[in-house]
Each structure stands twice: as structure tokens, then as C-alpha cells.
Design a protein around this motif. Structure first.
Motif, PDB file in Angstrom:
ATOM      1  N   LYS A  48       0.826  -1.208   0.000  1.00 22.76           N
ATOM      2  CA  LYS A  48       0.000   0.000   0.000  1.00 22.76           C
ATOM      3  C   LYS A  48       0.857   1.253   0.000  1.00 22.76           C
ATOM      4  CE  LYS A  48      -4.163   1.643  -0.067  1.00 22.76           C
ATOM      5  NZ  LYS A  48      -5.064   1.349  -1.202  1.00 22.76           N
ATOM      6  N   LEU A  49       1.988   1.202   0.685  1.00 26.21           N
ATOM      7  CA  LEU A  49       2.862   2.376   0.745  1.00 26.21           C
ATOM      8  C   LEU A  49       3.530   2.675  -0.588  1.00 26.21           C
ATOM      9  CD1 LEU A  49       4.588   1.885   4.224  1.00 26.21           C
ATOM     10  CD2 LEU A  49       2.830   3.551   3.617  1.00 26.21           C
ATOM     11  N   GLN A  50       3.596   1.696  -1.467  1.00 32.57           N
ATOM     12  CA  GLN A  50       4.194   1.919  -2.779  1.00 32.57           C
ATOM     13  C   GLN A  50       3.352   2.861  -3.638  1.00 32.57           C
ATOM     14  OE1 GLN A  50       4.743  -2.046  -4.261  1.00 32.57           O
ATOM     15  NE2 GLN A  50       6.583  -2.411  -3.019  1.00 32.57           N
ATOM     16  N   GLU A  51       2.125   3.178  -3.209  1.00 29.03           N
ATOM     17  CA  GLU A  51       1.273   4.118  -3.921  1.00 29.03           C
ATOM     18  C   GLU A  51       1.515   5.563  -3.476  1.00 29.03           C
ATOM     19  OE1 GLU A  51      -2.701   2.892  -3.221  1.00 29.03           O
ATOM     20  OE2 GLU A  51      -2.383   0.812  -3.886  1.00 29.03           O
ATOM     21  N   THR A  52       2.460   5.780  -2.565  1.00 20.30           N
ATOM     22  CA  THR A  52       2.719   7.120  -2.027  1.00 20.30           C
ATOM     23  C   THR A  52       3.261   8.046  -3.115  1.00 20.30           C
ATOM     24  OG1 THR A  52       3.237   6.140   0.127  1.00 20.30           O
ATOM     25  CG2 THR A  52       3.960   8.407  -0.251  1.00 20.30           C
ATOM     26  N   PRO A  53       2.740   9.261  -3.247  1.00 20.64           N
ATOM     27  CA  PRO A  53       3.282  10.216  -4.237  1.00 20.64           C
ATOM     28  C   PRO A  53       4.721  10.582  -3.909  1.00 20.64           C
ATOM     29  CG  PRO A  53       1.124  10.920  -3.403  1.00 20.64           C
ATOM     30  CD  PRO A  53       1.569   9.788  -2.544  1.00 20.64           C
ATOM     31  N   ASP A  54       5.533  10.800  -4.955  1.00 22.82           N
ATOM     32  CA  ASP A  54       6.939  11.203  -4.819  1.00 22.82           C
ATOM     33  C   ASP A  54       7.741  10.220  -3.970  1.00 22.82           C
ATOM     34  OD1 ASP A  54       6.842  13.630  -6.353  1.00 22.82           O
ATOM     35  OD2 ASP A  54       5.795  14.575  -4.681  1.00 22.82           O
ATOM     36  N   LEU A  55       7.380   8.944  -4.023  1.00 25.28           N
ATOM     37  CA  LEU A  55       8.082   7.928  -3.252  1.00 25.28           C
ATOM     38  C   LEU A  55       9.422   7.593  -3.897  1.00 25.28           C
ATOM     39  CD1 LEU A  55       8.037   5.825  -0.911  1.00 25.28           C
ATOM     40  CD2 LEU A  55       7.017   4.225  -2.562  1.00 25.28           C
ATOM     41  N   ASP A  56      10.477   7.518  -3.090  1.00 24.82           N
ATOM     42  CA  ASP A  56      11.787   7.082  -3.563  1.00 24.82           C
ATOM     43  C   ASP A  56      11.940   5.575  -3.341  1.00 24.82           C
ATOM     44  OD1 ASP A  56      14.329   6.869  -4.459  1.00 24.82           O
ATOM     45  OD2 ASP A  56      15.264   8.059  -2.875  1.00 24.82           O
ATOM     46  N   TYR A  57      11.891   5.145  -2.079  1.00 21.44           N
ATOM     47  CA  TYR A  57      11.953   3.717  -1.787  1.00 21.44           C
ATOM     48  C   TYR A  57      11.394   3.459  -0.394  1.00 21.44           C
ATOM     49  CZ  TYR A  57      16.117   4.874   0.987  1.00 21.44           C
ATOM     50  OH  TYR A  57      16.977   5.418   1.900  1.00 21.44           O
ATOM     51  N   VAL A  58      11.056   2.196  -0.149  1.00 24.33           N
ATOM     52  CA  VAL A  58      10.538   1.746   1.143  1.00 24.33           C
ATOM     53  C   VAL A  58      11.495   0.702   1.695  1.00 24.33           C
ATOM     54  CG1 VAL A  58       8.651   0.584   2.340  1.00 24.33           C
ATOM     55  CG2 VAL A  58       8.139   2.220   0.531  1.00 24.33           C
ATOM     56  N   LYS A  59      11.871   0.855   2.954  1.00 18.99           N
ATOM     57  CA  LYS A  59      12.777  -0.096   3.608  1.00 18.99           C
ATOM     58  C   LYS A  59      12.131  -0.571   4.898  1.00 18.99           C
ATOM     59  CE  LYS A  59      16.495   1.584   5.457  1.00 18.99           C
ATOM     60  NZ  LYS A  59      17.844   2.191   5.604  1.00 18.99           N
ATOM     61  N   SER A  60      12.212  -1.896   5.173  1.00 15.65           N
ATOM     62  CA  SER A  60      11.530  -2.442   6.338  1.00 15.65           C
ATOM     63  C   SER A  60      12.451  -3.357   7.134  1.00 15.65           C
ATOM     64  CB  SER A  60      10.278  -3.208   5.916  1.00 15.65           C
ATOM     65  OG  SER A  60      10.623  -4.322   5.111  1.00 15.65           O
ATOM     66  N   TYR A  61      12.148  -3.432   8.444  1.00 17.75           N
ATOM     67  CA  TYR A  61      12.809  -4.370   9.352  1.00 17.75           C
ATOM     68  C   TYR A  61      11.711  -5.134  10.086  1.00 17.75           C
ATOM     69  CZ  TYR A  61      16.936  -1.453   8.580  1.00 17.75           C
ATOM     70  OH  TYR A  61      17.966  -0.764   8.003  1.00 17.75           O
ATOM     71  N   THR A  62      11.815  -6.449  10.084  1.00 15.98           N
ATOM     72  CA  THR A  62      10.770  -7.276  10.684  1.00 15.98           C
ATOM     73  C   THR A  62      11.362  -8.137  11.788  1.00 15.98           C
ATOM     74  OG1 THR A  62       9.590  -7.363   8.575  1.00 15.98           O
ATOM     75  CG2 THR A  62       8.958  -8.959  10.250  1.00 15.98           C
ATOM     76  N   LEU A  63      10.760  -8.066  12.968  1.00 16.67           N
ATOM     77  CA  LEU A  63      11.075  -8.940  14.085  1.00 16.67           C
ATOM     78  C   LEU A  63       9.832  -9.748  14.424  1.00 16.67           C
ATOM     79  CD1 LEU A  63      12.975  -6.371  16.361  1.00 16.67           C
ATOM     80  CD2 LEU A  63      13.977  -8.028  14.777  1.00 16.67           C
ATOM     81  N   ALA A  64       9.972 -10.681  15.324  1.00 19.28           N
ATOM     82  CA  ALA A  64       8.814 -11.483  15.733  1.00 19.28           C
ATOM     83  C   ALA A  64       7.777 -10.574  16.397  1.00 19.28           C
ATOM     84  CB  ALA A  64       9.256 -12.581  16.692  1.00 19.28           C
ATOM     85  N   GLY A  65       6.645 -10.403  15.736  1.00 16.10           N
ATOM     86  CA  GLY A  65       5.574  -9.588  16.290  1.00 16.10           C
ATOM     87  C   GLY A  65       5.711  -8.102  16.075  1.00 16.10           C
ATOM     88  N   TYR A  90       0.051  12.883   5.160  1.00 23.53           N
ATOM     89  CA  TYR A  90      -1.376  12.652   5.390  1.00 23.53           C
ATOM     90  C   TYR A  90      -1.891  11.538   4.473  1.00 23.53           C
ATOM     91  CZ  TYR A  90      -6.406  13.305   4.949  1.00 23.53           C
ATOM     92  OH  TYR A  90      -7.754  13.086   4.874  1.00 23.53           O
ATOM     93  N   GLN A  91      -1.417  11.525   3.226  1.00 24.80           N
ATOM     94  CA  GLN A  91      -1.820  10.471   2.303  1.00 24.80           C
ATOM     95  C   GLN A  91      -1.330   9.101   2.777  1.00 24.80           C
ATOM     96  OE1 GLN A  91      -3.801  10.740  -0.358  1.00 24.80           O
ATOM     97  NE2 GLN A  91      -4.051  12.944  -0.006  1.00 24.80           N
ATOM     98  N   VAL A  92      -0.127   9.061   3.365  1.00 26.18           N
ATOM     99  CA  VAL A  92       0.385   7.802   3.903  1.00 26.18           C
ATOM    100  C   VAL A  92      -0.521   7.289   5.017  1.00 26.18           C
ATOM    101  CG1 VAL A  92       2.284   6.761   5.204  1.00 26.18           C
ATOM    102  CG2 VAL A  92       2.777   8.246   3.252  1.00 26.18           C
ATOM    103  N   ARG A  93      -0.889   8.175   5.930  1.00 29.80           N
ATOM    104  CA  ARG A  93      -1.776   7.769   7.018  1.00 29.80           C
ATOM    105  C   ARG A  93      -3.118   7.277   6.482  1.00 29.80           C
ATOM    106  NH1 ARG A  93       1.319  11.918   9.448  1.00 29.80           N
ATOM    107  NH2 ARG A  93       1.926  11.445  11.593  1.00 29.80           N
ATOM    108  N   LYS A  94      -3.645   7.988   5.500  1.00 29.34           N
ATOM    109  CA  LYS A  94      -4.954   7.618   4.952  1.00 29.34           C
ATOM    110  C   LYS A  94      -4.898   6.277   4.225  1.00 29.34           C
ATOM    111  CE  LYS A  94      -6.599   9.861   1.396  1.00 29.34           C
ATOM    112  NZ  LYS A  94      -6.930   8.733   0.464  1.00 29.34           N
ATOM    113  N   LYS A  95      -3.840   6.058   3.441  1.00 32.50           N
ATOM    114  CA  LYS A  95      -3.733   4.809   2.686  1.00 32.50           C
ATOM    115  C   LYS A  95      -3.571   3.607   3.609  1.00 32.50           C
ATOM    116  CE  LYS A  95      -1.801   6.923  -1.506  1.00 32.50           C
ATOM    117  NZ  LYS A  95      -2.918   6.521  -2.387  1.00 32.50           N
TER     118      LYS A  95
END
Length: 405
Positions: free
Chosen positions: A84-101, A123-128
Motif C-alpha cells: 500500500k505504501l508503494q502508492e505514495t506520491p513522490d516515493l523514492d523507496y521503502v525499507k523495512s525491518y521485521t522482528l517477531a511480532g 497525510y496520504q500515507v496515514r490515509k492509505k
């Protein structure tokens, strides 16, 4: 043969500013005085800060799924939110870190994203993300958003207490915070080092096993006793009286008196468990002043404010509050950015006068009195025009603008 006549003089093409200024001396002098006065007023009204305001084009999105493994968290939370975040306007890249839970996602915008549009993008990020909240697994906590990386705290006070509990100190600091929020130029105030109170129920699993009770039974009994449910309203015709149940917990003793069923027997919770009221363990972020546990108040100035005026107003308010401060509670100034700004502006003023004196001396020696005065006068006059433009465009006196000046 007729003699050739001399060519008539032609009027010069364009406007001769020097000639126009000499012929309109009074008008030019009026505008020079007007610009000089406006420049002086603008200088004293300019905002003062240590660094220019900047916009961090990164947002952090966090969500929690208690009890889930790393794989479940990745598939159920991280991947869904990232898509869903990939739809953000003027997005460069998304980076994530995942732990248990737990999943933490960084949303980075393009460096060329317009600064004025960044708040609307967040605001668009929060809404999406809010649009897909219903699609997230049951039990998901969040998502939570953090985009306030550009806020800086110019003044920090630390409060210590002798003879008061941490809870008493926290209540007093919250009162001070409410008072300081009304001071001009204060944008927000964050509390540092405050510890949340919690109630711990400790029991022996072996003892519970002999009674035929498990931890889930105790948790269910506590939830059922302390549930907040609508209990109805009594309508007397003239007024409506809300019915409130009296079973909610008001003290540790109320928790100890909760009844737990062990088969057909009733057991008092205080007889099979130790109930204590204390602070978070492990503790939350601590704040210490001079080796003592303390609670801090970090003040952030509004955009375009004058940090020197902020210090003046805060000092006056703290003096008023100190007169009403209980004996045993002390306020300590931990960080004072206005002093740094005051020194920087003072250095600029000193360098300005030195530059004018040097140029005046060289101009008088090389050009003479009249021409040297004209050249030397250009420096303060140009600065006056610059100060007026800085005021119009909302540019404060800070490290970058002072360097440019």
C-alpha cells in the motif's frame, strides 16, 4: 555645393539612473532613509535560531502483532503495508525491518519532493494505511506513524525531587508543562524520563497447578471484573441518571479481592498471588540530572520564532513558577540553545562593524573623504535592503544566513 551641417546631438538611449538620482535628490534621499529605517526594524524583528528549519523526507510506520513469528509478521503485516505504501506520491523507496511480532517500515521520499507538499504526502500515507487496517490480522496493534524528525528542542529543564515520589514529581511537572504551553513562541513540549506505573501479579505456576488454575483463568477473572460496559440510564422524567457499576479496580486491595474459581472452589487472588504496584520493569528511557533521577521538559519553538525572545519569556515564567514550587522540588536548566544563538548573532554584529570600519579606513585613504563615504555607505545600505528581503521571505538569522551575510 551646400556646406555639410553638423549632426544634431541625440538623446541617450535608456535611463541614466545617476542623472535621474541627482535631479530628484529629495526623493532619492527619502527612499534611502525609508529603506534604512525599514532595514533596522526588520533586523530586530527577524526570527533567531541556531539552524535553519529543514524537512526530513522520511516517515516511520510501525505495527505490532503480539505472538506472531517472523514469517507470520512478514506476510501478514510487512508485505501488506509495504504494497500500500508503494502508492505514495513522490516515493523514492521503502525499507523495512521485521522482528517477531513487530514490523518497522521507513518511507523515503525523493530528494526533489516539494517541501510544501511533504505534510500532505504524510497525510496520504496515514490515509492509505488506514484504508487497509481492516485487512490486517485480528490483534494487530497500530499502525503508528512518526514524521516529526525535524523538531529540535532549544530549551530543556530537568526537575528533581527530594522527599517526593516519582508520581508526585510527574504530576507537578505536568502542571508546569500546561503553564509553559501558554508562553509565546512555544510550539510543543515533550516530557522526558517519566515512568509509567503498572500493577504486577506474581504467582507460582506450581502452586496454581496444584489448585487446577492457570494464568489464563486469572487474566479472564481480572478482565471480567474490570470491564467497562454501558450500564444504562435511569430516566426520571426530569433528569437522566447514568448507572455506573462499582466493580472497577480502584486500588491494589480491590485486585487482591478478586475471586478466582478453582473448579468448584472460590479462591481469593491475594491468597495465591503477590500483587504489587510499581513502575515499568525494565524501566523506560531514564532522565538524570547531576546523578539524580529526574523528569525533563523539552521545549520546541514554533517555526519563525525568536529563540532569544523565547528564552526571555520562559525565564520569566519559570521565575514565577519557582516562587510557587514546593520545597524539595528543584528545576535545573539542562540545555540552553538561546545562549548559542546570542553568541552567534553577537559575533556577526562584531564582524559587521569591523568590516565597516576597515572599508571606511581604506576608502578614505585611497579615495578621499567624499568618494570614500559613498563607497563605505554601501555596506550598511545593502544590508538594510537584505534585512527587509529576509523579513519578507521569512528567512531567520541562523547559522546559514549569518554565514551568507
Amino acid at each position: 555645393m551646400k556646406p555639410m551641417s553638423a549632426p544634431e546631438p541625440r538623446a541617450p538611449g535608456g535611463i541614466n539612473l545617476s542623472d535621474w538620482s541627482i535631479r530628484h535628490r529629495a526623493l532619492v534621499l527619502f527612499f534611502m532613509i525609508l529603506i534604512g529605517v525599514a532595514g533596522i526594524q526588520s533586523y530586530f524583528r527577524l526570527g533567531r535560531n541556531e539552524d535553519p528549519p529543514f524537512t526530513v523526507k522520511t516517515m516511520v510506520v510501525e505495527a505490532f502483532l503480539p505472538g506472531a513469528s517472523v514469517e507470520e509478521t512478514t506476510h501478514q503485516l510487512t508485505e501488506r503495508i509495504e504494497k500500500k505504501l508503494q502508492e505514495t506520491p513522490d516515493l523514492d523507496y521503502v525499507k523495512s525491518y521485521t522482528l517477531a511480532g513487530k514490523t518497522t517500515i521507513f518511507v523515503n521520499l525523493l530528494s526533489g519532493a516539494p517541501k510544501a507538499e511533504v505534510p500532505d504526502i504524510w497525510y496520504q500515507v496515514r490515509k492509505k494505511v488506514g484504508d487497509i487496517k481492516a485487512q490486517l490480522p485480528q490483534g494487530t496493534v497500530g499502525p503508528f506513524f512518526d514524521d516529526e524528525f525535524g523538531d529540535t528542542y532549544g530549551i530543556i529543564y530537568g526537575f528533581t525531587a527530594d522527599g517526593f515520589s516519582h508520581r508526585d514529581l510527574r504530576d507537578y511537572v505536568e502542571t508546569v508543562r500546561d503553564e509553559l504551553l501558554h508562553v509565546p513562541d512555544v510550539a510543543k513540549i515533550d516530557t522526558l524520563g517519566a515512568q509509567d506505573e503498572k500493577i504486577y501479579v506474581d504467582f507460582s505456576t506450581h502452586h496454581l497447578a496444584r489448585l487446577g488454575i492457570n494464568g489464563a483463568t486469572i487474566a479472564a477473572a481480572l478482565l471480567a471484573q474490570n470491564a467497562t460496559v454501558p450500564s444504562g440510564v435511569i430516566d426520571t422524567g426530569r433528569e437522566q441518571i447514568q448507572v455506573q457499576p462499582t466493580g472497577q479496580f480502584g486500588s491494589v486491595a480491590d485486585i487482591a479481592n478478586v475471586t478466582v474459581y478453582a473448579g468448584s472452589r472460590k479462591v481469593r487472588l491475594g491468597d495465591i498471588a503477590t500483587i504489587t504496584r510499581t513502575y515499568s520493569d525494565p524501566p523506560q528511557t531514564m532522565f538524570r540530572v547531576g546523578g539524580q533521577d529526574a523528569i525533563g521538559l523539552a521545549l520546541s519553538m514554533r517555526s519563525g520564532g525568536n529563540v532569544l525572545e523565547l528564552e526571555k519569556n520562559i525565564t520569566a515564567k519559570m521565575a514565577e513558577l519557582h516562587a510557587r514550587m514546593p520545597i524539595g522540588i528543584e528545576a535545573h536548566l539542562v540545555a540552553n540553545q538561546p545562549k548559542v544563538v546570542h553568541d552567534a548573532v553577537g559575533d556577526f554584529t562584531e564582524a559587521l562593524f569591523e568590516a565597516i570600519a576597515i572599508v571606511l579606513g581604506i576608502s578614505f585613504l585611497s579615495l578621499g573623504g567624499r568618494a570614500g563615504t559613498v563607497v563605505a555607505f554601501c555596506i550598511p545600505f545593502v544590508l538594510a535592503v537584505v534585512f527587509v528581503c529576509m523579513k519578507l521571505f521569512g528567512i531567520d538569522l541562523q547559522r546559514v544566513s549569518l554565514g551568507a551575510l
